[in-house]
Motif scaffolding. Structure first.
Motif, short mmCIF file in Angstrom:
data_model
loop_
_atom_site.label_atom_id
_atom_site.label_comp_id
_atom_site.label_asym_id
_atom_site.label_seq_id
_atom_site.Cartn_x
_atom_site.Cartn_y
_atom_site.Cartn_z
N SER A 142 -0.41 -2.68 15.02
CA SER A 142 0.79 -1.90 14.70
C SER A 142 1.79 -2.82 14.03
CB SER A 142 1.42 -1.31 15.97
OG SER A 142 0.57 -0.36 16.58
N GLY A 143 2.60 -2.27 13.12
CA GLY A 143 3.63 -3.09 12.48
C GLY A 143 4.24 -2.40 11.30
N ARG A 144 5.33 -2.97 10.85
CA ARG A 144 6.00 -2.50 9.63
C ARG A 144 6.38 -3.72 8.81
NH1 ARG A 144 10.58 2.20 8.79
NH2 ARG A 144 11.42 1.46 6.78
N TRP A 145 5.89 -3.76 7.58
CA TRP A 145 6.04 -4.93 6.73
C TRP A 145 6.99 -4.63 5.57
CZ3 TRP A 145 1.64 -3.45 9.19
CH2 TRP A 145 0.97 -4.42 9.97
N ARG A 146 7.85 -5.60 5.25
CA ARG A 146 8.83 -5.44 4.18
C ARG A 146 8.36 -6.09 2.88
NH1 ARG A 146 13.89 -8.40 6.44
NH2 ARG A 146 12.25 -9.87 7.00
N PHE A 147 9.05 -5.72 1.82
CA PHE A 147 8.96 -6.40 0.52
C PHE A 147 7.53 -6.43 -0.04
CE2 PHE A 147 12.47 -8.93 2.70
CZ PHE A 147 13.46 -8.06 2.26
N ASN A 148 6.92 -5.26 -0.13
CA ASN A 148 5.54 -5.16 -0.62
C ASN A 148 5.53 -4.81 -2.11
OD1 ASN A 148 3.84 -5.35 2.02
ND2 ASN A 148 5.56 -4.01 2.50
N SER A 149 5.83 -5.81 -2.91
CA SER A 149 5.93 -5.61 -4.36
C SER A 149 4.61 -5.12 -4.93
CB SER A 149 6.33 -6.92 -5.04
OG SER A 149 7.56 -7.39 -4.53
N GLY A 150 4.71 -4.07 -5.75
CA GLY A 150 3.52 -3.54 -6.41
C GLY A 150 2.65 -2.67 -5.55
N ILE A 151 3.11 -2.28 -4.38
CA ILE A 151 2.24 -1.55 -3.45
C ILE A 151 1.86 -0.17 -3.99
CG2 ILE A 151 4.11 -0.49 -2.10
CD1 ILE A 151 2.40 -1.10 0.42
N ARG A 152 2.71 0.42 -4.83
CA ARG A 152 2.42 1.77 -5.31
C ARG A 152 1.28 1.81 -6.33
NH1 ARG A 152 5.68 5.42 -3.09
NH2 ARG A 152 7.80 4.83 -2.45
N HIS A 153 0.88 0.67 -6.87
CA HIS A 153 -0.30 0.65 -7.74
C HIS A 153 -1.43 -0.17 -7.11
CE1 HIS A 153 2.16 -2.81 -9.37
NE2 HIS A 153 0.99 -3.42 -9.18
N SER A 154 -1.38 -0.35 -5.79
CA SER A 154 -2.38 -1.18 -5.10
C SER A 154 -3.42 -0.34 -4.38
CB SER A 154 -1.69 -2.11 -4.09
OG SER A 154 -0.89 -3.06 -4.75
N ASP A 155 -4.63 -0.87 -4.34
CA ASP A 155 -5.72 -0.25 -3.59
C ASP A 155 -5.80 -0.77 -2.16
OD1 ASP A 155 -6.82 1.10 -5.99
OD2 ASP A 155 -7.27 -0.95 -6.62
N TRP A 156 -5.37 -2.04 -1.96
CA TRP A 156 -5.37 -2.68 -0.64
C TRP A 156 -4.01 -3.31 -0.41
CZ3 TRP A 156 -9.39 -2.86 2.97
CH2 TRP A 156 -10.59 -2.28 2.55
N VAL A 157 -3.61 -3.33 0.87
CA VAL A 157 -2.33 -3.96 1.22
C VAL A 157 -2.57 -4.92 2.38
CG1 VAL A 157 -0.92 -2.09 0.35
CG2 VAL A 157 -1.70 -2.02 2.71
N LEU A 158 -1.88 -6.07 2.33
CA LEU A 158 -2.07 -7.11 3.34
C LEU A 158 -0.74 -7.40 4.03
CD1 LEU A 158 -4.00 -7.86 0.72
CD2 LEU A 158 -4.48 -9.88 2.07
#
Length: 396
Positions: A142-158
């Motif tokens: 569980s968690g909430r991560w900030r500042f995910n630049s480019g996430i709207r065109h990403s297939d995977w998020v880390l």
């Protein structure tokens, strides 16, 4: 269809820089549009994907460019010159996909890089997630991560994740990266009101009680990385690995701001002043001094990373002074870029004041990039401590 990258470093560098020059007008034209959309404009995303820019740091055995540090810095600087948002999203996306290709086990690679395709990804370094290991294998996260630049065109998020009730052997918990398919995370639309870097779309993402398989996690050790694939670049500790890119993006944007001021100074006249800016001695001094400062910071960054590159190629690990030194240099480069962009905006006067104008966007974006260049005071402090021969924490 992305290109096949040459193996020879000089040929690879030339190919990548030619590709940046080719898409430069597209990226430049989309800068304002990205800011309006609160995410990188589709035309810019397509241009970066088609030329393989998101593969800049991916290991060659995974189909990436696996660029050396100098090539990385030159490419990101040129991208940011055309459009700082595109340079920033390439920096983050290239790091994200490179870390997946470098550290995931083979079964994880088969998921992420299925059918030989290289996806896009975003990454949040801060360990905002919490995980518990399940008896049946894998983790509950569980968690909430900030500042995910480019996430709207990403297939995977880390996202960085602390494993509760674990022991890293040094008295603390294990900190790992968790990789999630983008379709499985919740995005929080909280980036539209920011002052700068609006076009990066750096929204929060979150998961709740997510069932995460073991092979979608990896540890990127802060001092002693243990890459499973790739060459010497991946032996650089993560904060020194990414610092050069922050500095290069900032310098590229500042160079564009200075060139825009030169254009204004030589082509326009003020409403209440009969002389052009290029007839004022104070403007001559600023432009000359700013040019020298940008060139000096750039040369210092390139020189120091060249030394570090030779060291890791010789099989040696970067030590504390190395890490502190390159971080301080890259923070300094960002500080120089902020100074130049801010003063360029000041001298641009009424022309840069009106929205939209690239020099105003650069003022906002570069100052915001400085906020993201984490812990600048500590970087300088540790650099000074090592110069004095005093112990310091290169990670602080």
């Amino acid at each position: 269809m992305t290109p096949n990258f040459p193996k020879e470093p000089e040929a690879k560098r030339a190919m990548l820089l030619e590709a940046v020059a080719a898409i430069g007008p597209i990226l430049s034209a989309q800068g304002g549009r990205s800011e309006e959309l609160n995410t990188l404009a589709p035309a810019a995303v397509s241009a970066l994907r088609d030329t393989g820019m998101f593969k800049l740091k991916l290991a060659s055995e995974m189909g990436g460019a696996e660029a050396d540090p100098l090539t990385e810095m030159l490419v990101l600087e040129e991208l940011a010159y055309h459009d700082l948002t595109s340079g920033w999203c390439t920096m983050v996306g290239a790091t994200a996909i490179a870390s997946l290709g470098t550290f995931l086990p083979q079964s994880g690679l088969d998921k992420v890089f299925g059918n030989g395709q290289v996806p896009t990804a975003s990454i949040s370094f801060f360990p905002a997630g919490q995980a518990t290991r399940k008896d049946t294998g894998g983790y509950r996260v569980s968690g909430r991560w900030r500042f995910n630049s480019g996430i709207r065109h990403s297939d995977w998020v880390l996202g960085g994740t602390v494993v509760l009730n674990s022991d890293n052997g040094h008295g603390g918990p294990i900190v790992m990266f968790s990789a999630f398919p983008a379709r499985d995370v919740t995005l929080h639309d909280n980036w539209g009101g920011v002052t700068g870097l609006r076009g990066t779309g750096s929204v929060d993402f979150s998961v709740e009680d997510y069932d995460l398989p073991e092979d979608q996690t990896f540890v990127w050790d802060l001092l002693h990385p243990k890459p499973l694939r790739g060459g010497p670049s991946y032996r650089l500790p993560p904060f020194s690995y990414v610092a050069k890119e922050h500095g290069s993006v900032a310098l590229g944007g500042a160079r564009r701001a200075l060139d825009e001021l030169v254009k204004i100074a030589t082509t326009t006249r003020g409403t209440f002043r009969s002389s052009k800016l290029d007839e004022r001695q104070v403007v001559h001094r600023f432009i000359g001094e700013a040019d020298l400062k940008l060139r000096a910071a750039r040369a210092l960054m390139h020189e120091r990373y060249g030394q570090l590159w030779r060291k890791v190629n010789a099989g040696e690990e970067p030590d504390g002074p190395d890490i502190a030194d390159v971080r301080a240099i890259c923070v300094y480069a960002t500080d120089v870029a902020i100074e130049v962009a801010t003063m360029a905006y000041h001298f641009a006067g009424n022309t840069g004041l009106h929205h939209p104008h690239v020099i105003g966007r650069l003022l906002r974006d570069i100052n915001t990039a400085g906020i993201h260049q984490v812990m600048s005071d500590t970087a300088y402090e540790n650099h000074g401590k090592y110069r004095l021969g005093l112990p310091a924490d290169p990670l602080a």
